[in-house]
Design a protein around this motif. Sequence first.
Motif, PDB file in Angstrom:
ATOM      1  N   ALA A   4      57.406  50.866  57.835  1.00 14.46           N
ATOM      2  CA  ALA A   4      57.087  50.223  59.113  1.00 14.46           C
ATOM      3  C   ALA A   4      57.597  51.047  60.287  1.00 14.46           C
ATOM      4  O   ALA A   4      56.896  51.218  61.298  1.00 14.46           O
ATOM      5  CB  ALA A   4      57.681  48.816  59.151  1.00 14.46           C
ATOM      6  N   VAL A   5      58.801  51.565  60.180  1.00 16.40           N
ATOM      7  CA  VAL A   5      59.349  52.416  61.249  1.00 16.40           C
ATOM      8  C   VAL A   5      58.524  53.685  61.376  1.00 16.40           C
ATOM      9  O   VAL A   5      58.175  54.124  62.484  1.00 16.40           O
ATOM     10  CB  VAL A   5      60.829  52.743  60.974  1.00 16.40           C
ATOM     11  N   ASN A   6      58.174  54.290  60.249  1.00 16.62           N
ATOM     12  CA  ASN A   6      57.390  55.522  60.293  1.00 16.62           C
ATOM     13  C   ASN A   6      56.043  55.302  60.975  1.00 16.62           C
ATOM     14  O   ASN A   6      55.597  56.119  61.792  1.00 16.62           O
ATOM     15  CB  ASN A   6      57.175  56.056  58.887  1.00 16.62           C
ATOM     16  N   ALA A   7      55.383  54.203  60.649  1.00 17.69           N
ATOM     17  CA  ALA A   7      54.073  53.925  61.249  1.00 17.69           C
ATOM     18  C   ALA A   7      54.190  53.766  62.757  1.00 17.69           C
ATOM     19  O   ALA A   7      53.363  54.301  63.521  1.00 17.69           O
ATOM     20  CB  ALA A   7      53.472  52.670  60.621  1.00 17.69           C
ATOM     21  N   MET A   8      55.212  53.041  63.214  1.00 18.20           N
ATOM     22  CA  MET A   8      55.392  52.883  64.654  1.00 18.20           C
ATOM     23  C   MET A   8      55.660  54.235  65.322  1.00 18.20           C
ATOM     24  O   MET A   8      55.047  54.568  66.338  1.00 18.20           O
ATOM     25  CB  MET A   8      56.555  51.931  64.937  1.00 18.20           C
ATOM     26  N   LEU A   9      56.568  55.021  64.742  1.00 18.83           N
ATOM     27  CA  LEU A   9      56.925  56.301  65.348  1.00 18.83           C
ATOM     28  C   LEU A   9      55.733  57.250  65.397  1.00 18.83           C
ATOM     29  O   LEU A   9      55.503  57.921  66.420  1.00 18.83           O
ATOM     30  CB  LEU A   9      58.072  56.942  64.563  1.00 18.83           C
TER      31      LEU A   9
END
Length: 263
Positions: free
Chosen positions: A46-51
Amino acid sequence: MLEPDLALLVQAARQSGDIAKRYFRQDPDVTHKPHGAGPVTAADLAVNAMLENFLQAERPDYGWLSEETEDNAARLDTPRQFIIDPIDGTRAFIDGSKDWAHSLAVTENGIPVAAAIYLPMRDMMFAAAIGSGATLNDGPIRTSDPQIDDATILGAKPNFDARFWTNGALPPIKRAFRSSLAYRLCLAADGSFDGMITLRPSWEWDIAAGALIVQEAGATISDQHGAPLRFNNTYPQVPGVLAAGPRLHGDLLARLEPSGPKA
Protein backbone atom coordinates in the motif's frame (compact mmCIF):
# COMPACT_ATOMS: atom_id res chain seq x y z
CA MET A 1 15.91 21.82 -7.53
CA LEU A 2 17.50 20.05 -4.55
CA GLU A 3 15.49 21.72 -1.81
CA PRO A 4 12.13 21.14 -3.56
CA ASP A 5 13.09 17.48 -3.97
CA LEU A 6 13.85 17.22 -0.25
CA ALA A 7 10.54 18.85 0.68
CA LEU A 8 8.76 16.42 -1.63
CA LEU A 9 10.46 13.41 -0.01
CA VAL A 10 9.60 14.61 3.50
CA GLN A 11 5.96 15.09 2.49
CA ALA A 12 5.86 11.63 0.90
CA ALA A 13 7.51 10.01 3.92
CA ARG A 14 4.89 11.44 6.26
CA GLN A 15 2.11 10.21 3.99
CA SER A 16 3.77 6.79 4.05
CA GLY A 17 3.63 6.81 7.82
CA ASP A 18 -0.07 7.64 7.80
CA ILE A 19 -0.73 4.57 5.65
CA ALA A 20 1.58 2.16 7.47
CA LYS A 21 0.24 3.04 10.91
CA ARG A 22 -3.21 1.82 9.85
CA TYR A 23 -1.75 -1.68 9.37
CA PHE A 24 0.69 -1.71 12.29
CA ARG A 25 -0.12 -4.34 14.94
CA GLN A 26 -3.30 -5.18 13.01
CA ASP A 27 -2.11 -8.59 11.75
CA PRO A 28 -1.61 -7.48 8.12
CA ASP A 29 -1.44 -10.10 5.37
CA VAL A 30 2.12 -11.42 4.97
CA THR A 31 3.53 -13.25 1.97
CA HIS A 32 7.09 -14.40 1.31
CA LYS A 33 9.03 -13.42 -1.79
CA PRO A 34 10.67 -16.08 -3.95
CA HIS A 35 14.28 -17.21 -3.41
CA GLY A 36 14.35 -16.26 0.26
CA ALA A 37 14.07 -12.54 -0.46
CA GLY A 38 12.06 -11.95 2.71
CA PRO A 39 8.51 -11.13 3.72
CA VAL A 40 6.22 -8.46 2.31
CA THR A 41 3.04 -7.20 3.95
CA ALA A 42 -0.08 -5.48 2.72
CA ALA A 43 1.36 -2.32 4.29
CA ASP A 44 4.54 -2.49 2.15
CA LEU A 45 2.43 -2.76 -0.98
CA ALA A 46 0.00 0.00 0.00
CA VAL A 47 2.82 2.42 0.82
CA ASN A 48 4.64 1.53 -2.39
CA ALA A 49 1.55 2.14 -4.51
CA MET A 50 0.99 5.56 -2.96
CA LEU A 51 4.64 6.57 -3.34
CA GLU A 52 4.89 5.43 -6.93
CA ASN A 53 1.73 7.28 -7.94
CA PHE A 54 2.48 10.44 -5.96
CA LEU A 55 6.19 10.85 -6.64
CA GLN A 56 6.08 9.93 -10.31
CA ALA A 57 3.20 12.32 -10.86
CA GLU A 58 5.31 15.09 -9.28
CA ARG A 59 8.54 14.17 -11.13
CA PRO A 60 7.56 12.21 -14.25
CA ASP A 61 11.06 12.42 -15.74
CA TYR A 62 12.72 10.74 -12.75
CA GLY A 63 13.54 7.04 -12.81
CA TRP A 64 12.04 4.65 -10.27
CA LEU A 65 13.70 1.94 -8.18
CA SER A 66 11.77 0.41 -5.29
CA GLU A 67 11.98 -2.85 -3.40
CA GLU A 68 8.32 -3.54 -4.12
CA THR A 69 8.20 -2.62 -7.83
CA GLU A 70 9.55 -4.80 -10.64
CA ASP A 71 12.74 -3.16 -11.84
CA ASN A 72 12.78 -1.41 -15.20
CA ALA A 73 16.04 -0.62 -17.00
CA ALA A 74 14.53 2.65 -18.24
CA ARG A 75 15.69 4.23 -14.95
CA LEU A 76 19.31 3.95 -16.16
CA ASP A 77 18.69 6.64 -18.77
CA THR A 78 16.90 9.17 -16.56
CA PRO A 79 18.46 12.39 -15.18
CA ARG A 80 17.52 11.57 -11.59
CA GLN A 81 15.99 8.60 -9.84
CA PHE A 82 13.80 7.89 -6.85
CA ILE A 83 15.27 5.02 -4.80
CA ILE A 84 12.64 3.85 -2.34
CA ASP A 85 12.10 1.28 0.36
CA PRO A 86 8.42 1.57 1.33
CA ILE A 87 9.09 -0.13 4.68
CA ASP A 88 12.65 -0.90 5.68
CA GLY A 89 12.58 -3.38 8.54
CA THR A 90 9.51 -5.35 7.45
CA ARG A 91 10.30 -8.12 9.93
CA ALA A 92 10.30 -5.57 12.76
CA PHE A 93 6.97 -4.24 11.45
CA ILE A 94 5.50 -7.77 11.50
CA ASP A 95 6.84 -8.38 15.01
CA GLY A 96 5.26 -5.19 16.36
CA SER A 97 8.57 -3.38 16.95
CA LYS A 98 8.74 0.37 16.30
CA ASP A 99 12.14 0.11 14.57
CA TRP A 100 10.98 0.25 10.95
CA ALA A 101 11.26 3.16 8.57
CA HIS A 102 10.29 4.64 5.25
CA SER A 103 13.45 5.30 3.22
CA LEU A 104 13.28 7.72 0.28
CA ALA A 105 16.14 9.14 -1.81
CA VAL A 106 16.73 11.05 -5.02
CA THR A 107 19.97 10.25 -6.83
CA GLU A 108 21.81 11.92 -9.69
CA ASN A 109 24.88 10.56 -11.51
CA GLY A 110 25.09 7.76 -8.99
CA ILE A 111 25.04 10.04 -5.94
CA PRO A 112 22.18 10.68 -3.50
CA VAL A 113 21.23 14.37 -3.51
CA ALA A 114 18.13 14.39 -1.27
CA ALA A 115 16.97 11.93 1.37
CA ALA A 116 14.28 11.40 3.99
CA ILE A 117 13.98 8.52 6.43
CA TYR A 118 10.92 8.52 8.67
CA LEU A 119 10.09 6.31 11.64
CA PRO A 120 6.38 7.03 12.13
CA MET A 121 5.97 5.16 15.42
CA ARG A 122 8.79 7.24 16.90
CA ASP A 123 7.95 10.43 14.94
CA MET A 124 11.59 10.73 13.85
CA MET A 125 12.22 12.44 10.52
CA PHE A 126 15.81 12.27 9.36
CA ALA A 127 16.56 14.37 6.27
CA ALA A 128 19.42 15.70 4.18
CA ALA A 129 20.19 17.51 0.96
CA ILE A 130 23.65 17.34 -0.51
CA GLY A 131 25.88 20.10 0.82
CA SER A 132 23.29 21.26 3.36
CA GLY A 133 23.90 19.01 6.38
CA ALA A 134 21.60 16.46 8.00
CA THR A 135 18.72 16.94 10.42
CA LEU A 136 16.49 15.06 12.81
CA ASN A 137 13.07 16.72 13.18
CA ASP A 138 14.61 19.88 11.66
CA GLY A 139 17.47 20.07 14.17
CA PRO A 140 21.07 19.55 12.97
CA ILE A 141 22.77 16.24 13.76
CA ARG A 142 26.42 15.24 13.82
CA THR A 143 28.15 11.89 13.91
CA SER A 144 30.57 10.90 16.67
CA ASP A 145 34.17 9.84 16.03
CA PRO A 146 35.63 8.10 19.10
CA GLN A 147 38.70 5.97 19.46
CA ILE A 148 37.96 2.40 18.42
CA ASP A 149 38.24 1.15 22.00
CA ASP A 150 35.28 3.34 22.97
CA ALA A 151 33.10 2.65 19.93
CA THR A 152 29.73 0.91 19.68
CA ILE A 153 28.95 -0.28 16.16
CA LEU A 154 25.57 -1.31 14.80
CA GLY A 155 25.60 -4.56 12.88
CA ALA A 156 24.20 -8.06 12.75
CA LYS A 157 26.18 -10.66 14.68
CA PRO A 158 27.68 -12.44 11.61
CA ASN A 159 29.57 -9.26 10.68
CA PHE A 160 31.71 -9.74 13.77
CA ASP A 161 32.76 -13.28 12.92
CA ALA A 162 36.57 -13.54 13.17
CA ARG A 163 36.91 -14.62 9.52
CA PHE A 164 35.99 -11.12 8.33
CA TRP A 165 38.82 -9.49 10.27
CA THR A 166 42.56 -9.47 9.62
CA ASN A 167 44.31 -12.37 11.36
CA GLY A 168 40.97 -13.29 12.93
CA ALA A 169 41.32 -10.43 15.41
CA LEU A 170 38.00 -8.77 16.16
CA PRO A 171 38.26 -5.04 16.82
CA PRO A 172 37.80 -3.92 20.44
CA ILE A 173 34.30 -2.54 19.95
CA LYS A 174 30.87 -3.04 21.46
CA ARG A 175 28.07 -4.25 19.20
CA ALA A 176 24.42 -3.24 18.94
CA PHE A 177 21.64 -4.02 16.48
CA ARG A 178 18.50 -2.54 14.92
CA SER A 179 16.43 -4.30 12.26
CA SER A 180 16.33 -1.51 9.68
CA LEU A 181 19.51 -0.72 7.75
CA ALA A 182 18.16 2.76 7.07
CA TYR A 183 17.63 3.34 10.80
CA ARG A 184 21.11 2.03 11.60
CA LEU A 185 22.61 4.63 9.27
CA CYS A 186 20.54 7.36 10.92
CA LEU A 187 21.62 6.28 14.40
CA ALA A 188 25.22 6.56 13.28
CA ALA A 189 24.44 9.97 11.78
CA ASP A 190 23.00 11.46 14.97
CA GLY A 191 25.70 10.05 17.24
CA SER A 192 23.43 7.62 19.10
CA PHE A 193 25.93 4.97 17.99
CA ASP A 194 29.39 5.40 16.56
CA GLY A 195 29.00 3.60 13.25
CA MET A 196 27.36 0.77 11.35
CA ILE A 197 28.57 -2.12 9.25
CA THR A 198 27.09 -4.75 6.99
CA LEU A 199 29.32 -7.13 5.06
CA ARG A 200 26.56 -8.61 2.94
CA PRO A 201 25.68 -7.28 -0.51
CA SER A 202 23.18 -4.52 0.20
CA TRP A 203 20.22 -3.42 -1.89
CA GLU A 204 20.31 0.20 -2.93
CA TRP A 205 16.84 0.92 -1.57
CA ASP A 206 18.00 -0.03 1.93
CA ILE A 207 20.88 2.42 2.00
CA ALA A 208 20.62 5.24 -0.57
CA ALA A 209 18.80 7.67 1.74
CA GLY A 210 20.81 6.75 4.83
CA ALA A 211 24.08 7.08 2.92
CA LEU A 212 23.42 10.76 2.26
CA ILE A 213 22.16 11.45 5.78
CA VAL A 214 25.19 9.91 7.49
CA GLN A 215 27.58 11.59 5.07
CA GLU A 216 26.00 15.01 5.58
CA ALA A 217 26.28 14.43 9.34
CA GLY A 218 30.06 14.21 8.93
CA ALA A 219 30.70 10.48 8.64
CA THR A 220 32.69 8.61 6.04
CA ILE A 221 30.71 5.95 4.21
CA SER A 222 32.02 3.35 1.78
CA ASP A 223 31.54 -0.22 0.71
CA GLN A 224 33.37 -2.88 2.73
CA HIS A 225 36.47 -2.42 0.56
CA GLY A 226 36.64 1.33 1.12
CA ALA A 227 35.29 2.36 -2.29
CA PRO A 228 32.68 5.14 -2.58
CA LEU A 229 29.10 3.97 -2.91
CA ARG A 230 27.45 4.44 -6.28
CA PHE A 231 23.73 4.10 -6.93
CA ASN A 232 21.39 3.45 -9.86
CA ASN A 233 23.51 0.46 -10.85
CA THR A 234 22.26 -1.99 -13.45
CA TYR A 235 22.06 -4.59 -10.68
CA PRO A 236 21.03 -2.45 -7.71
CA GLN A 237 23.35 -3.76 -5.02
CA VAL A 238 26.58 -2.54 -3.43
CA PRO A 239 29.20 -4.79 -1.76
CA GLY A 240 28.50 -4.07 1.89
CA VAL A 241 28.50 -0.79 3.80
CA LEU A 242 30.79 0.75 6.43
CA ALA A 243 29.86 4.13 7.95
CA ALA A 244 31.52 5.92 10.86
CA GLY A 245 33.37 9.10 11.74
CA PRO A 246 36.47 9.54 9.55
CA ARG A 247 39.01 8.30 12.12
CA LEU A 248 36.92 5.34 13.24
CA HIS A 249 36.01 4.42 9.66
CA GLY A 250 39.68 4.31 8.72
CA ASP A 251 40.56 2.17 11.72
CA LEU A 252 37.75 -0.31 11.09
CA LEU A 253 38.54 -0.52 7.37
CA ALA A 254 42.20 -1.24 8.13
CA ARG A 255 41.15 -4.22 10.25
CA LEU A 256 38.82 -5.80 7.69
CA GLU A 257 40.07 -8.60 5.45
CA PRO A 258 40.70 -6.66 2.21
CA SER A 259 39.46 -9.44 -0.08
CA GLY A 260 36.62 -10.70 2.10
CA PRO A 261 36.49 -13.49 4.65
CA LYS A 262 38.98 -16.31 4.82
CA ALA A 263 37.69 -19.65 3.57
